[in-house]
Design an enzyme around this catalytic site. Structure first.
Site, PDB file in Angstrom:
ATOM      1  N   VAL A 137      51.187  31.613  51.159  1.00  0.00           N
ATOM      2  CA  VAL A 137      51.894  31.522  49.881  1.00  0.00           C
ATOM      3  C   VAL A 137      50.885  30.968  48.889  1.00  0.00           C
ATOM      4  CG1 VAL A 137      53.703  30.305  48.627  1.00  0.00           C
ATOM      5  CG2 VAL A 137      54.151  31.203  50.914  1.00  0.00           C
ATOM      6  N   ALA A 191      47.050  39.782  54.631  1.00  0.00           N
ATOM      7  CA  ALA A 191      48.302  40.310  54.080  1.00  0.00           C
ATOM      8  C   ALA A 191      48.029  41.276  52.930  1.00  0.00           C
ATOM      9  CB  ALA A 191      49.183  39.157  53.594  1.00  0.00           C
ATOM     10  N   THR A 209      30.242  46.343  47.903  1.00  0.00           N
ATOM     11  CA  THR A 209      30.864  46.368  46.570  1.00  0.00           C
ATOM     12  C   THR A 209      30.078  45.466  45.625  1.00  0.00           C
ATOM     13  OG1 THR A 209      32.414  44.579  47.087  1.00  0.00           O
ATOM     14  CG2 THR A 209      33.153  46.819  47.569  1.00  0.00           C
ATOM     15  N   LYS A 256      30.220  46.772  38.543  1.00  0.00           N
ATOM     16  CA  LYS A 256      29.224  47.857  38.592  1.00  0.00           C
ATOM     17  C   LYS A 256      29.734  49.022  39.438  1.00  0.00           C
ATOM     18  CE  LYS A 256      24.951  45.376  38.727  1.00  0.00           C
ATOM     19  NZ  LYS A 256      23.901  45.148  39.685  1.00  0.00           N
ATOM     20  N   THR A 259      40.866  38.937  40.805  1.00  0.00           N
ATOM     21  CA  THR A 259      41.220  38.530  42.169  1.00  0.00           C
ATOM     22  C   THR A 259      41.956  39.672  42.868  1.00  0.00           C
ATOM     23  OG1 THR A 259      41.748  36.448  41.094  1.00  0.00           O
ATOM     24  CG2 THR A 259      42.103  36.552  43.466  1.00  0.00           C
ATOM     25  N   ASP A 280      40.110  43.438  48.035  1.00  0.00           N
ATOM     26  CA  ASP A 280      41.132  43.819  49.026  1.00  0.00           C
ATOM     27  C   ASP A 280      41.716  45.190  48.684  1.00  0.00           C
ATOM     28  OD1 ASP A 280      40.779  41.419  50.333  1.00  0.00           O
ATOM     29  OD2 ASP A 280      42.392  40.405  49.252  1.00  0.00           O
ATOM     30  N   GLY A 329      47.418  38.127  38.186  1.00  0.00           N
ATOM     31  CA  GLY A 329      47.894  37.804  39.530  1.00  0.00           C
ATOM     32  C   GLY A 329      47.170  38.617  40.586  1.00  0.00           C
TER      33      GLY A 329
HETATM   34  P1  ATP Z   1      37.474  39.719  45.304  1.00  0.00           P
HETATM   35  O1  ATP Z   1      37.011  38.755  46.381  1.00  0.00           O
HETATM   36  O2  ATP Z   1      37.485  39.131  43.928  1.00  0.00           O
HETATM   37  O3  ATP Z   1      38.744  40.415  45.626  1.00  0.00           O
HETATM   38  P2  ATP Z   1      35.084  41.189  46.062  1.00  0.00           P
HETATM   39  O4  ATP Z   1      33.985  40.245  45.707  1.00  0.00           O
HETATM   40  O5  ATP Z   1      35.427  41.358  47.501  1.00  0.00           O
HETATM   41  O6  ATP Z   1      36.389  40.879  45.222  1.00  0.00           O
HETATM   42  P3  ATP Z   1      34.087  43.105  44.141  1.00  0.00           P
HETATM   43  O7  ATP Z   1      32.746  43.642  44.469  1.00  0.00           O
HETATM   44  O8  ATP Z   1      34.182  42.053  43.089  1.00  0.00           O
HETATM   45  O9  ATP Z   1      34.780  42.656  45.508  1.00  0.00           O
HETATM   46  O10 ATP Z   1      35.047  44.301  43.681  1.00  0.00           O
HETATM   47  C1  ATP Z   1      35.428  45.364  44.532  1.00  0.00           C
HETATM   48  C2  ATP Z   1      35.564  46.627  43.711  1.00  0.00           C
HETATM   49  O11 ATP Z   1      36.576  46.446  42.711  1.00  0.00           O
HETATM   50  C3  ATP Z   1      34.323  47.049  42.963  1.00  0.00           C
HETATM   51  O12 ATP Z   1      33.450  47.823  43.772  1.00  0.00           O
HETATM   52  C4  ATP Z   1      34.914  47.853  41.802  1.00  0.00           C
HETATM   53  O13 ATP Z   1      35.210  49.183  42.188  1.00  0.00           O
HETATM   54  C5  ATP Z   1      36.228  47.118  41.528  1.00  0.00           C
HETATM   55  N1  ATP Z   1      36.068  46.136  40.447  1.00  0.00           N
HETATM   56  C6  ATP Z   1      35.742  44.832  40.554  1.00  0.00           C
HETATM   57  N2  ATP Z   1      35.656  44.256  39.333  1.00  0.00           N
HETATM   58  C7  ATP Z   1      35.939  45.223  38.428  1.00  0.00           C
HETATM   59  C8  ATP Z   1      36.033  45.279  36.997  1.00  0.00           C
HETATM   60  N3  ATP Z   1      35.790  44.195  36.245  1.00  0.00           N
HETATM   61  N4  ATP Z   1      36.357  46.464  36.422  1.00  0.00           N
HETATM   62  C9  ATP Z   1      36.614  47.565  37.164  1.00  0.00           C
HETATM   63  N5  ATP Z   1      36.550  47.578  38.504  1.00  0.00           N
HETATM   64  C10 ATP Z   1      36.216  46.435  39.136  1.00  0.00           C
END
Ligand code: ATP
Length: 288
Positions: A11, A41, A200, A204, A228, A232, A269
């Protein structure tokens, strides 16, 4: 074919406060929202919303939060195991958002840690060759390795998203078929020899390296409100896209994932920002 997500459910409480309290002080704050959370989840919910037969193996506690989680999960189409509740409290994340934009987070892992290898193995008893096991970094190294070994001995496809990261996870690549990491995790864990590697890179985009494909998929431009849960969303929709089409992880699965992640980042959220089933169904029909 079924996906077993072995992980956690929490939660998440979001609080607005002026600033982080110093030791011994007492401050006013407002509880702004409460949502379902936990990487396990999140990924399981998104897979099931894509139409994948999904089982989430995660501990729910014997408390009011546990009742709330159970009720919320009835809105989703996934199965949650084990059926027995953990005798303690459900895992919780308290997210304190300060007026200057900084935050502080307190997370419990007691419920997730309570799941013994025996309980997890029992929850996986119906898994058959061709099913998928997806794990995040919630468990100890030993438990994580044992589960990957069990999955491989059952002929399952294994997917690893090693977050939160632990340095020893770098030893697990021999049991991983599909690895999904962000850039920082990739630098720390150096995934080598993994047949399907996705890295990822936030706004970018993401790169894919398989035995047959090398591809970069740019992120879909979005007015980012709250990133956030982007990771996932990306992982779950990429995996669902390839499973629904019966392909390996390919450039189209990354394109679908990027479109879904752009929806998530454009809304406030985490759980409440995730694309709903109709949105996912529509974007998964795209051919580019
Ligand atoms: P988090 O832990 O915040 O969920 P992460 O660090 O595991 O994310 P990121 O690399 O930040 O993963 O993001 C995953 C994917 O989400 C990226 O490859 C991209 O396709 C998309 N994404 C993330 N940020 C953006 C953004 N500002 N605008 C558009 N797409 C985004």
């Amino acid at each position: 074919m079924r996906v077993y997500v072995v992980g956690n459910i929490t939660v998440d409480e979001n609080w607005a406060i002026a600033d982080i309290p110093t030791k011994g002080s007492s401050v006013h704050g407002n509880k702004v929202s409460q949502d379902i959370g936990g990487k396990g989840a999140n990924q399981a919910i998104l897979l099931s919303r894509c139409g994948i037969d999904t089982t989430l193996i995660a501990a729910i506690g014997h408390d009011v939060n546990g009742q709330w989680i159970t009720k919320k999960m009835r809105d989703e189409t996934l199965r949650v195991l084990p059926a027995a509740l953990f005798s303690g409290n459900s895992d919780t994340s308290l997210i304190f958002n300060c007026a200057d934009g900084d935050n502080a987070i307190i997370t419990t892992t007691t419920a997730a840690d309570s799941l013994s290898l025996e309980t997890l193995t029992q929850a996986l008893k119906d898994a058959v060759p061709g099913d998928v096991m997806l794990m995040q970094g919630n468990f100890t190294f030993d438990k994580t390795r044992s589960l990957f070994q069990l999955a491989k001995s059952r002929g399952m496809t294994t997917v690893f998203n090693p977050s939160p990261v632990k340095p020893e996870f770098a030893l697990l690549w021999p049991w991983v078929d599909i690895a999904v990491l962000n850039q920082l995790e990739a630098e720390e864990l150096q995934p080598v020899g993994v047949k399907n590697l996705v890295i990822t890179q936030g706004a970018k985009g993401a790169t894919l390296a398989t035995q047959t494909d090398q591809a970069f998929c740019p992120a879909v431009a979005a007015q980012a409100v709250d990133t956030t849960g982007a990771g996932d969303t990306f992982l779950a929709v990429m995996l669902a896209s390839s499973l629904l089409r019966g392909t390996g992880i390919d450039p189209l699965s990354l394109a679908h994932a990027s479109q879904a992640a752009a929806i998530t980042v454009g809304r406030p959220g985490t759980y409440s920002a995730f694309p709903v089933a109709a949105e996912l169904k529509s974007l998964l029909k795209r051919t580019t």
